[in-house]
Design a protein around this motif. Structure first.
Motif, short mmCIF file in Angstrom:
data_model
loop_
_atom_site.label_atom_id
_atom_site.label_comp_id
_atom_site.label_asym_id
_atom_site.label_seq_id
_atom_site.Cartn_x
_atom_site.Cartn_y
_atom_site.Cartn_z
N ALA A 94 -4.87 9.43 11.69
CA ALA A 94 -6.25 9.79 11.33
C ALA A 94 -6.40 9.95 9.82
N VAL A 95 -5.41 10.54 9.18
CA VAL A 95 -5.45 10.70 7.73
C VAL A 95 -5.36 9.34 7.04
N ALA A 96 -4.43 8.50 7.51
CA ALA A 96 -4.26 7.18 6.90
C ALA A 96 -5.54 6.34 7.02
N ALA A 97 -6.25 6.50 8.13
CA ALA A 97 -7.49 5.74 8.32
C ALA A 97 -8.56 6.11 7.30
N LEU A 98 -8.48 7.32 6.75
CA LEU A 98 -9.46 7.79 5.78
C LEU A 98 -9.08 7.49 4.33
N LEU A 99 -7.83 7.14 4.11
CA LEU A 99 -7.37 6.88 2.75
C LEU A 99 -7.71 5.45 2.32
N GLN A 100 -7.86 5.29 1.02
CA GLN A 100 -8.08 3.95 0.46
C GLN A 100 -6.73 3.26 0.32
N ARG A 101 -6.76 1.95 0.26
CA ARG A 101 -5.52 1.15 0.20
C ARG A 101 -4.63 1.58 -0.98
N ASP A 102 -5.20 1.78 -2.16
CA ASP A 102 -4.39 2.16 -3.32
C ASP A 102 -3.77 3.54 -3.14
N GLU A 103 -4.47 4.44 -2.46
CA GLU A 103 -3.92 5.77 -2.20
C GLU A 103 -2.73 5.68 -1.25
N ILE A 104 -2.84 4.83 -0.25
CA ILE A 104 -1.72 4.64 0.69
C ILE A 104 -0.52 4.07 -0.05
N GLU A 105 -0.76 3.11 -0.95
CA GLU A 105 0.33 2.52 -1.73
C GLU A 105 0.99 3.57 -2.63
N ARG A 106 0.18 4.39 -3.26
CA ARG A 106 0.72 5.45 -4.13
C ARG A 106 1.55 6.44 -3.32
N LEU A 107 1.05 6.81 -2.14
CA LEU A 107 1.80 7.72 -1.27
C LEU A 107 3.09 7.06 -0.79
N GLY A 108 3.03 5.77 -0.53
CA GLY A 108 4.23 5.04 -0.11
C GLY A 108 5.32 5.09 -1.16
N CYS A 109 4.93 5.10 -2.43
CA CYS A 109 5.92 5.15 -3.51
C CYS A 109 6.65 6.49 -3.60
N ILE A 110 6.07 7.54 -3.06
CA ILE A 110 6.72 8.85 -3.15
C ILE A 110 7.36 9.27 -1.82
N THR A 111 7.26 8.40 -0.82
CA THR A 111 7.78 8.75 0.50
C THR A 111 9.26 9.12 0.46
N ALA A 112 10.07 8.33 -0.23
CA ALA A 112 11.52 8.59 -0.25
C ALA A 112 11.82 9.98 -0.82
N GLY A 113 11.17 10.34 -1.91
CA GLY A 113 11.40 11.67 -2.50
C GLY A 113 10.92 12.79 -1.60
N PHE A 114 9.81 12.55 -0.93
CA PHE A 114 9.26 13.55 -0.01
C PHE A 114 10.19 13.73 1.18
N VAL A 115 10.68 12.63 1.74
CA VAL A 115 11.59 12.70 2.89
C VAL A 115 12.88 13.41 2.50
N THR A 116 13.37 13.13 1.30
CA THR A 116 14.58 13.81 0.83
C THR A 116 14.35 15.32 0.76
N ALA A 117 13.19 15.72 0.25
CA ALA A 117 12.87 17.16 0.19
C ALA A 117 12.79 17.75 1.59
N LEU A 118 12.24 17.00 2.54
CA LEU A 118 12.20 17.46 3.93
C LEU A 118 13.60 17.65 4.49
N LYS A 119 14.46 16.66 4.26
CA LYS A 119 15.83 16.73 4.78
C LYS A 119 16.59 17.90 4.18
N ASN A 120 16.24 18.24 2.94
CA ASN A 120 16.90 19.37 2.27
C ASN A 120 16.23 20.70 2.58
N ASN A 121 15.25 20.68 3.49
CA ASN A 121 14.51 21.89 3.86
C ASN A 121 13.93 22.60 2.64
N ASP A 122 13.38 21.83 1.73
CA ASP A 122 12.74 22.38 0.54
C ASP A 122 11.63 23.34 0.97
#
Length: 157
Positions: A94-122
């Motif tokens: 539902a959130v992705a459906a509301l985002l613009q294409r460039d916003e999705i691309e920008r979020l995609g670029c930070i996914t790896a860092g975000f997932v790493t923070a999740l795995k580290n229980n930041d």
């Protein structure tokens, strides 16, 4: 020399106290989750899911150290975790459906860092998810748009 031993002893005590506090916090979180189960069988299945996720996290750490691909996460068997997982997927869609294409691309670029923070229980990331998850997709999108630059600064690889 006595002061050094006392300081070392105190530091050791502090480290042990922090370790014990972390263990107790994990047990409390698991207990709260199990208490949310609808029946005893689902409570056991929830414990199974938690144990499977712990094993998976350990396998991911080993794979990362050995330079291997991360194994796929186990599928949940409890209704409690399955329902949560589905609700999370639905909310993300539902959130992705509301985002613009460039916003999705920008979020995609930070996914790896975000997932790493999740795995580290930041702690900051866990609090962020806890605060955003109950919000409506519109509110989450508004928050993302407002904070996208700071997210990029923090999680860019």
């Amino acid at each position: 020399m006595t002061t050094k031993n006392q300081t070392s002893g105190w530091r050791g005590f502090q480290k042990q106290a922090r370790t014990q506090a972390t263990r107790l916090e994990k047990r409390a979180a698991a207990t709260h989750l199990v208490a949310m189960a609808e029946d005893p069988l689902d409570a056991l299945a929830t414990l199974w899911d938690l144990a499977a996720l712990e094993r998976h996290a350990a396998s991911v750490r080993v794979a990362r150290v050995r330079g291997r691909a991360s194994p796929q996460a186990p599928a949940p068997v409890s209704r409690l975790v399955s329902v949560f997982t589905q609700q999370l997927r639905d909310k993300c869609a539902a959130v992705a459906a509301l985002l613009q294409r460039d916003e999705i691309e920008r979020l995609g670029c930070i996914t790896a860092g975000f997932v790493t923070a999740l795995k580290n229980n930041d702690a900051d990331v866990m609090m962020l998810i806890r605060d955003l998850l109950p919000r409506s997709p519109d509110m989450i999108v508004a928050w993302l748009r407002t904070n996208l630059e700071s997210l990029e600064a923090r999680f860019a690889s």
